[in-house]
Design a protein around this motif. Sequence first.
Motif, PDB file in Angstrom:
ATOM      1  N   PRO A 211       0.889  -1.361   0.060  1.00 18.67           N
ATOM      2  CA  PRO A 211      -0.133   0.073   0.009  1.00 18.67           C
ATOM      3  C   PRO A 211       0.996   1.026   0.029  1.00 18.67           C
ATOM      4  N   ALA A 212       1.962   1.298   0.584  1.00 21.53           N
ATOM      5  CA  ALA A 212       3.133   2.442   0.756  1.00 21.53           C
ATOM      6  C   ALA A 212       3.390   2.796  -0.705  1.00 21.53           C
ATOM      7  N   LEU A 213       3.248   2.010  -1.792  1.00 23.33           N
ATOM      8  CA  LEU A 213       3.776   2.162  -2.818  1.00 23.33           C
ATOM      9  C   LEU A 213       2.589   2.920  -3.955  1.00 23.33           C
ATOM     10  N   LEU A 214       1.689   3.037  -3.305  1.00 20.64           N
ATOM     11  CA  LEU A 214       0.234   3.605  -4.124  1.00 20.64           C
ATOM     12  C   LEU A 214       0.549   5.238  -3.534  1.00 20.64           C
ATOM     13  N   PHE A 215       1.066   5.501  -2.625  1.00 23.91           N
ATOM     14  CA  PHE A 215       0.993   6.944  -2.526  1.00 23.91           C
ATOM     15  C   PHE A 215       2.064   7.850  -3.304  1.00 23.91           C
TER      16      PHE A 215
ATOM     17  N   LEU B  47      -1.470   3.939   7.172  1.00 18.64           N
ATOM     18  CA  LEU B  47      -1.126   2.583   6.926  1.00 18.64           C
ATOM     19  C   LEU B  47      -2.362   1.599   7.116  1.00 18.64           C
ATOM     20  N   LEU B  48      -3.114   1.600   8.529  1.00 20.31           N
ATOM     21  CA  LEU B  48      -4.237   0.712   8.644  1.00 20.31           C
ATOM     22  C   LEU B  48      -5.348   1.132   7.680  1.00 20.31           C
ATOM     23  N   LEU B  49      -5.498   2.562   7.071  1.00 16.22           N
ATOM     24  CA  LEU B  49      -6.702   2.735   6.174  1.00 16.22           C
ATOM     25  C   LEU B  49      -6.329   2.178   4.825  1.00 16.22           C
ATOM     26  N   THR B  50      -5.008   2.141   4.427  1.00 14.94           N
ATOM     27  CA  THR B  50      -4.950   1.527   3.053  1.00 14.94           C
ATOM     28  C   THR B  50      -4.817   0.127   3.048  1.00 14.94           C
TER      29      THR B  50
END
Length: 227
Positions: free
Chosen positions: A27-31, A79-82
Amino acid sequence: MNLSFFDQFASPYFLGVPLILLSMLFPALLFPTPNNRWITNRLSTIQLWSLHSITKQLMAPLNKGGHKWALILTSLTMLLLTINLLGLLPYTFTPTTQLSMNMALAFPLWLATLLTGLRNQPSISLGHLLPEGTPTPLIPALIMIETTSLLIRPLALGVRLTANLTAGHLLIQLISTAITALLPIMPTVSILTTSILFLLTILEVAVAMIQAYVFVLLLSLYLQENI
């Protein structure tokens, strides 16, 4: 059949390697990455507005000393949201349905808030274990009760997040299985059940967002008691 319902909560493996770490880091890669332009694109603008709003909401009840936690709490919220939202997509895995992961997030952060209070204001932090004006015969019992409620906080954080997401995913799985079974027999009932599934999915999206916010909000409230 019962095992297949709960297979979605088992960590996926590829060549014997668990992919739960990949599902947490993806998910961090989507930001979008900030750039040096004066005017950013719409996605970056929405991201910055969301981060500002979340940080402002979390830091509002805290004094200046608690603002040092802004980066940790905001990052944990995103983090939790994504992770929760991406886990609703088909053929995906939701790491926050694992109690071990949620406890690994809840316990160190709760312990950090507790140690912060014991270091900065030990008298006030220990005073929370005994309400003011307590009758003398009730002091031992109240200290035990308050200590138990204090120690159970990280367990409540982890179980709350796990139970809400697990229940929603399992209910969606059950209704989807019912729709598939009813389609050749009673098409009308199957179509009506599909509309219920659509509404349930919208509700589960709201639950995924709310639970991420509640998890971090409770941590900020624990921090407020100790600063």
